[in-house]
Write a protein that holds these residues in place. Structure first.
Motif, short mmCIF file in Angstrom:
data_model
loop_
_atom_site.label_atom_id
_atom_site.label_comp_id
_atom_site.label_asym_id
_atom_site.label_seq_id
_atom_site.Cartn_x
_atom_site.Cartn_y
_atom_site.Cartn_z
N UNK A 1 0.86 -1.19 0.00
CA UNK A 1 0.00 0.00 0.00
C UNK A 1 0.89 1.24 0.00
N UNK A 2 0.64 2.13 -0.95
CA UNK A 2 1.42 3.37 -1.08
C UNK A 2 0.48 4.56 -1.10
N UNK A 3 0.93 5.63 -0.49
CA UNK A 3 0.21 6.90 -0.57
C UNK A 3 0.99 7.82 -1.49
N UNK A 4 0.33 8.35 -2.49
CA UNK A 4 0.99 9.26 -3.41
C UNK A 4 0.79 10.69 -2.95
N UNK A 5 1.78 11.50 -3.19
CA UNK A 5 1.66 12.91 -2.85
C UNK A 5 0.72 13.58 -3.85
#
Length: 126
Positions: A57-61
């Motif tokens: 799981x990644x959060x993008x800026x």
């Protein structure tokens, strides 16, 4: 050479009435078959617990204003309405900066709470 498939499912949260079907197909259909899947969604658009296992799981800026403008320019090319919208947006930003710089918070509150009688309304409110 082994052939590999990488499936991109963009905007799962935008699938409206099919969101659960798409999620179920990806999480319970493709992943158990060892298929590689990249799924994009807004964080509030999915149940994160469905992705805790077998997913990274990644959060993008967020995109910067310049990046957003570049994307829209690419898609709209020389659309005059877009140019006017951008010009209006820049004027608004400049006005907001001036407002913050030139008026104290007390003056801002006074301006923002200013009221006057509505001369189009009768005394009884109708």
């Amino acid at each position: 050479h082994a052939r590999r498939l990488l499936l991109f499912v963009d905007g799962v949260d935008e699938a409206a009435g099919l969101k659960e079907v798409v999620e179920d197909f990806c999480v319970n259909g493709l992943v158990p078959l060892c298929q590689r899947v990249v799924i994009t969604s807004r964080p509030e658009g999915i149940l994160l617990r469905n992705y805790k296992h077998n997913f990274v799981i990644m959060d993008l800026r967020p995109l910067t204003v310049a990046q957003q403008e570049k994307i829209v320019k690419t898609q709209l090319k020389d659309n005059i309405f877009y140019k006017h919208l951008i010009a209006f947006s820049r004027i608004r930003e400049t006005h907001d900066e001036l407002y913050e710089r030139l008026f104290t918070s007390q003056e801002q509150t006074k301006l923002e709470t200013f009221s006057r009688p509505n001369r189009l309304e009768l005394p009884d409110g109708s």
